[in-house]
Design an enzyme around this catalytic site. Structure first.
Site, PDB file in Angstrom:
ATOM      1  CG  PHE A  73     -34.454  10.805   3.909  1.00  0.00           C
ATOM      2  CD1 PHE A  73     -35.271  11.813   4.411  1.00  0.00           C
ATOM      3  CD2 PHE A  73     -33.367  11.171   3.135  1.00  0.00           C
ATOM      4  CE1 PHE A  73     -35.009  13.149   4.138  1.00  0.00           C
ATOM      5  CE2 PHE A  73     -33.090  12.506   2.858  1.00  0.00           C
ATOM      6  CZ  PHE A  73     -33.916  13.491   3.366  1.00  0.00           C
ATOM      7  CG  ASP A  74     -38.000   5.237   8.405  1.00  0.00           C
ATOM      8  OD1 ASP A  74     -37.845   4.061   8.058  1.00  0.00           O
ATOM      9  OD2 ASP A  74     -39.062   5.685   8.861  1.00  0.00           O
ATOM     10  CE  LYS A  75     -40.988   2.151   2.120  1.00  0.00           C
ATOM     11  NZ  LYS A  75     -42.445   2.194   2.485  1.00  0.00           N
TER      12      LYS A  75
END
Length: 605
Positions: free
Chosen positions: A309-311
């Site tokens: 995941f990206d944040k």
């Protein structure tokens, strides 16, 4: 072609002739029975022959060729009833396939029909004297009046009024969403209460609604590896059945048996079963707000063992706000004005937060602006050399950034002017609602490895997702670092899905085995991704995984049904329990079974 246009009428006529044939048989009018069966064979057989010949021109030995040879041979040896029944059953099955495919594509047609056709154009946000114009006449920047019960005609921003919008056609949400000044709205959604003035940002095919339709239509025409295998299998299978029929005919001297092998060997259920599951699965996913760019994406989703995941904008709302401000050198207002001038040139979420904090239109002209990938921006503002970005950007320029006044667990935006640190802002974001529940639900499906890759500093990244129980959290990463991390996971034998939303996520989305983009993300991310979560909610991830599993399971069920049917038919044929007509009936029933099985994916919605 005439036969293709009148397929339904042909089946109705053949059915009537079949009834007449059996009336003749039961009244001992054998000539009526034979004539009716020959008529059925001709009416239904001609389109089969034409399709077989057309396929042969492209060097394809089709299923229609098997049936055509079988029917012509049956007529030649006087088996009129067998020829007529085989053609009638095949035609009925063909019509059922067509009707089912139309039904499974209906969800897309419903979207197309919902596309707005006209809009109420006004001159300014306060104007209420409107002109109804065709949607093609709307341009970016136009002001549009939207009344209660009307469709919102464009993607845009609310500049006046407030109300509740039903966004089910775009996001799958059943609950209306409240909209006020500054809110974004989508074309094709319904204003259920209130009045809005919307300024157009995207129109026509460029809207989220228009792109959604285009993506799903393309996806439903795509193929999984399984489907491509079935197509190749059919190309080899058909001549194999022809060869088997010839060998059996030469050995047994039984022409009827050879013809029956041709008829029963048709893998109709195998050919229709996979497309039915594909179209139904993608269509029902679209109605839930999950756009899969092809059934291959759903296939790949079932094989994933690691979610990365990206944040910002993915697990968080992407709507950060400025907290603490530390003025290190110079006048704070002047520093903020320089910072706002730079951010006025950017569309990054942090830029919006800073401009909201500045709340003034008074900015300096900016020249020589250049984005430093994953770090920030450098430019010339009011004849001063300016750097705006993270600690890494300033450290690489040789500028000291240490300050004891800032939290190590927050994201920072730093301003340097003429090689001197001037200002540091503490910027915070919020996790998306349901993020923790979404990841917990993912773990219930499978023991996925969950990894966070962020451009924020390590402490800030860890602090933000402390309650989400990631297997690994890595901060201080550039876009290329994220892509490299994914490649390393793949080289370690993992099947990796990356979930992101921004332009800087594009490299990671591209190299991952499966790219998943948030619907609120940038066009670059959406274009590169394989699956789009229109509602931009992590809660859609476990739903997407389960739906992909159901779709692929349904596809494999249909393959098994089809192959088992052919096997049982041949066993029955060689043991004397199955004949041409009864075998064809079983064959067509198997087609009906795989059709009904595929349609279960629609009913599950």
């Amino acid at each position: 072609m005439f036969f293709a246009k009148h397929k339904k009428e042909s089946v109705v006529l053949m059915t009537a002739l079949l009834i007449i044939a059996y009336i003749g048989r039961f009244t001992n009018l054998i000539w009526l029975f034979d004539v009716s069966m020959i008529a059925i064979a001709i009416i239904g057989g001609l389109p089969l022959v034409f399709r077989a010949v057309r396929a042969l021109k492209f060097k394809i030995i089709s299923i229609e060729l098997l049936v055509s040879i079988a029917v012509i041979s049956a007529l030649a040896i006087g088996e009129y009833s067998e020829a007529g029944i085989v053609v009638w059953l095949f035609s009925v099955g063909d019509l059922l396939e067509e009707i089912t495919l139309k039904k499974t594509r209906k969800s897309i047609q419903d979207l197309v029909d919902m596309a707005p056709k006209t809009a109420l154009k006004i001159e300014s946000p306060s104007d209420r004297s409107f002109e109804e114009v065709d949607i093609d006449e709307i341009e970016k920047g136009d002001y549009l009046l939207v009344k209660t019960g009307s469709q919102i005609p464009v993607d845009g921003q609310v500049v006046a009024g407030n109300g509740h919008v039903d966004q089910a056609s775009i996001t799958g949400e059943s609950k209306p969403s409240h909209k006020e000044i500054g809110s974004s709205v989508f074309a094709g959604t319904i204003l259920s209460s209130g009045t809005l003035v919307v300024q157009a940002e995207k129109v026509g095919e460029d809207t989220t609604f228009g792109r959604l339709i285009e993506l799903v239509e393309e996806a439903q025409d795509s193929q999984t590896k399984t489907q491509r295998f079935i197509d190749r299998f059919s190309q080899y299978y058909t001549p194999l059945v022809l060869l088997l029929s010839i060998i059996v005919g030469l050995i047994t001297k039984d022409l009827r048996l050879a013809i029956t092998i041709l008829v029963l060997g048709c893998p109709g259920a195998l050919v229709i079963g996979v497309p039915i599951s594909t179209v139904a699965g993608i269509g029902s996913a679209a109605k839930r707000g999950m756009i899969a760019k092809g059934s291959a994406a759903l296939d790949e989703l079932t094989k994933i063992d690691t979610f990365v995941f990206d944040k910002t904008g993915t697990l968080t709302t992407g709507q950060p706000s400025v907290g603490k401000v530390v003025n290190v050198n110079g006048d704070q207002n002047e520093n903020l004005k320089i910072l706002a001038s730079i951010e006025h040139e950017s569309n990054h979420p942090l830029a919006k937060a800073i401009l909201d904090y500045w709340q003034k239109d008074d900015v300096y002209p900016v020249s020589d602006s250049q984005i430093i990938d994953g770090r920030g921006i450098q430019a010339v503002v009011n004849q001063h050399s300016v750097l705006v970005g993270n600690e890494r950007l300033l450290n690489e320029a040789g500028i000291e950034t240490t300050t004891d006044q800032l939290s190590k667990t927050s994201s920072h935006v730093l301003l340097a002017v003429d090689h001197e640190l001037r200002l540091v802002l503490e910027v915070s974001d919020q996790l998306r609602p349901g993020a923790k529940a979404a990841l917990d639900n993912l773990r219930k499906i499978k023991d996925y490895r969950l990894i966070l890759l962020s451009g924020d500093n390590q402490a800030a990244a860890e602090n933000m997702v402390a309650d989400l129980n990631f297997n690994e959290v890595r901060g201080d990463l550039l876009p290329v670092d994220k892509a490299a991390a994914i490649k390393q996971l793949q080289s370690d034998g993992h099947q990796v899905a990356f979930v992101g939303d921004g332009i800087n996520d594009s490299p990671a989305l591209s190299v991952a085995d499966l790219g998943i983009a948030m619907g609120s993300g940038t066009e670059a991310a959406i274009d590169v991704a394989d699956i789009i979560l229109v509602n931009s909610s992590p809660a859609q991830l476990p739903i997407a995984v389960r739906h992909a599993q159901k779709t692929m399971h349904n596809m494999y069920e249909n393959i098994a049904i089809a192959l088992l049917t052919v096997l049982l038919l041949f066993i029955g044929l060689f043991t004397g329990y199955i004949y041409m007509a009864s075998g064809m009936l079983v064959h067509e029933l198997s087609i009906l079974i795989v059709i009904l099985n595929g349609m279960r994916l629609i009913r599950r919605n």
